[in-house]
Design a protein around this motif. Sequence first.
Motif, PDB file in Angstrom:
ATOM      1  N   ILE A  71      47.418  35.372  36.990  1.00  0.00           N
ATOM      2  CA  ILE A  71      47.141  36.472  37.998  1.00  0.00           C
ATOM      3  C   ILE A  71      46.838  37.904  37.445  1.00  0.00           C
ATOM      4  O   ILE A  71      47.427  38.011  36.288  1.00  0.00           O
ATOM      5  CB  ILE A  71      48.043  36.931  39.086  1.00  0.00           C
ATOM      6  CG1 ILE A  71      49.252  37.132  38.850  1.00  0.00           C
ATOM      7  CG2 ILE A  71      47.831  35.335  40.086  1.00  0.00           C
ATOM      8  CD1 ILE A  71      50.339  37.391  39.756  1.00  0.00           C
ATOM      9  N   GLU A  72      46.258  38.726  38.086  1.00  0.00           N
ATOM     10  CA  GLU A  72      46.113  40.022  37.532  1.00  0.00           C
ATOM     11  C   GLU A  72      47.224  40.800  37.029  1.00  0.00           C
ATOM     12  O   GLU A  72      48.157  40.819  38.191  1.00  0.00           O
ATOM     13  CB  GLU A  72      45.255  40.693  38.506  1.00  0.00           C
ATOM     14  CG  GLU A  72      44.623  42.211  38.042  1.00  0.00           C
ATOM     15  CD  GLU A  72      43.382  42.104  37.183  1.00  0.00           C
ATOM     16  OE1 GLU A  72      42.615  41.013  37.242  1.00  0.00           O
ATOM     17  OE2 GLU A  72      43.238  42.910  36.189  1.00  0.00           O
ATOM     18  N   TYR A  74      49.520  40.007  35.128  1.00  0.00           N
ATOM     19  CA  TYR A  74      50.803  38.932  35.024  1.00  0.00           C
ATOM     20  C   TYR A  74      51.931  39.323  34.330  1.00  0.00           C
ATOM     21  O   TYR A  74      53.285  38.941  34.527  1.00  0.00           O
ATOM     22  CB  TYR A  74      50.552  37.576  34.760  1.00  0.00           C
ATOM     23  CG  TYR A  74      49.942  37.443  33.426  1.00  0.00           C
ATOM     24  CD1 TYR A  74      48.476  37.336  33.037  1.00  0.00           C
ATOM     25  CD2 TYR A  74      50.729  37.007  32.528  1.00  0.00           C
ATOM     26  CE1 TYR A  74      48.025  37.113  31.643  1.00  0.00           C
ATOM     27  CE2 TYR A  74      50.210  36.766  31.102  1.00  0.00           C
ATOM     28  CZ  TYR A  74      48.993  36.821  30.759  1.00  0.00           C
ATOM     29  OH  TYR A  74      48.381  36.462  29.526  1.00  0.00           O
TER      30      TYR A  74
END
Lengths: 125, 503
Positions: A71-72, A74
Amino acid sequence: MKLLTHNLLSSHVRGVGPRGFPLRLQATEVRINPVEFNPDFVARMIPKVEWAALLEAADTLHLVEVPKGPIEGYEHDEKFLRQMHHVLLEVDVLEGTLQCPESGRLFPISRGIPNMLLSDEETET
Amino acid sequence: MSDVQEATNQLLDVNLDENWRSIQVTGSDPRSESEHLQVTVGATVPTGFEQTAADEVREKLGSSCKISKDRGKIYFDISVESLAQVHCLRSVDNLFVVVKQFKDYQFKETKEEVLKDFEELAGKLPWSDPLKVWKINTSFKKKKTKRKKMNQSSGKEKIDNGQGDKTDEKDDKKGFTNNTLDSHILDYYENPAIREEISTLVGDDLASCKDEKDESSKEETHPEVLKFRVTCNRAGEKHCFSSNEAARDFGGAVQDHFKWKADMTNFDVEVLLNIHDNEIVVGIALTEESLHRRNITHFGPTTLRSTLAYGMLRLCAPQPTDIIVDPMCGTGAIPIEGATEWSNCYHIAGDNNPLAVNRAANNISSLLTKSQIKEGKVSWGLPIDAVQWDICNLPLRTGSVDIIVTDMPFGKRMGSKKRNWNLYPACLQEMSRVCRPGTGRAALLTQDKKCFTKALSGMGHVWRKVHTVWVNIGGLHAAVYLLKRTPQAFVHPSEQDRERTPW
């Protein structure tokens, strides 16, 4: 066998080549081992992970809370990193099989150790 | 009267009951006196890895080292407070504190004169500071033992521990005690993996037992006479005496000087007399057993020393999250050392021999148990796994491995020279496939240097030899080759062309 190891293993049955990855996992005995959490280690490992293979393996083991992908941001997301840490390092398959997706050849896992040896006939030209 | 004598006399004078006395003994009066003591420590390291060891000392202790001409030894200065960290060095086999160093000792002409000189030497040496260090070192080890006893290990059914025969217990004063473990560990022989075990040796902290009784009786005898031995190592062409003679005469004089009791096996103080050509170093041992077998409780026929494994790994400069593989792991010495020291990397131990893989797995389990007790950690897992595989046909993704470190069959105790002619090229080829192009590297130990060099000569497009370390393995002259993987991607030979011709 940890899932991080599974992520590196590939079938080497003759003629299979890169189609030997990933091996299909079946487990009859699994143990969860707490392992010291090292966020830096996990964060740096993420780019090396083959996600599809990891998700497939996690799925057959019925693991929950497995991130579907990086995910962005992370690297700083502790929850994400802890989940990945758990999946990659803390799940230990003690008994089961690994199956070559191309040839169907089964490799047993016993006492946590996968036996990837091929017979003499299988390795001959 | 020596300082040790004074100290022990003080202890005898103290009015006490048992508890008080035991506190006094571990009590560290010597420690407070010698807080700012600086000493020279000597360490024996695997020959060829002196520089690697010196790097570790600089990294962990901040001290620079002198590398002795007497191969396999390094010297460095530390303050006594750092003694604990010195014991944590992983490239070191044995440690000693230097009493005196003679860079250019003048030997007299005849044996009688030389030996007489040694006798006279004993009384003239500056023993006092080194003995203080020895005492601190001993009490430090005793403290470690006491701390261990207090840690409860939470039992778990699956602990496999290579305890070794109980009859093999050695009476030695190592840091570890096994009291808390006994009830929680599977009986050695119940472990099905070990039923097939061929040979085991007691060699490590975990395997050496020391029960409560020994501990307290040792403390009671401590105020009395110390027991000692002298170990002499002599190397050089021009000496007119033997190491036995030197040890005997020097030892006799030491005994007269200190009024210690000589005991070759059950000693408190081990005095070292190292003679290398014209260089003599007198020291007092700080380690009782070589540190080098520390991780391996299940030996195999050709187990590698942990210190050598450490040196080889260090040569590869592991970076965090590197995938480190030993494709011919045997008992797992290398990956286990790796998982201990570079726990921010991931280690895989592989071998084709089921006995070997099982041994490796058992050693891993023993390690888990040990680290639990040592650090009181809850951790059960380490970043290490074991797989059974064939080195010529590794079931690993192409280019997925960062570092390969292995001890290749020498062809002496394992395998054969003839087999190596086929094996080595196949190994190098398969290793080049799994190793990451550009950044990957390999440290390969072998005694069959000829075969290795020939095998490597055909692989310049994938492997570049960067460095060679000449080492001595059990009397055999071996080499560790450090290779870098070139940026060239591995090209799969066509499917039909799998047959491996050696050259």
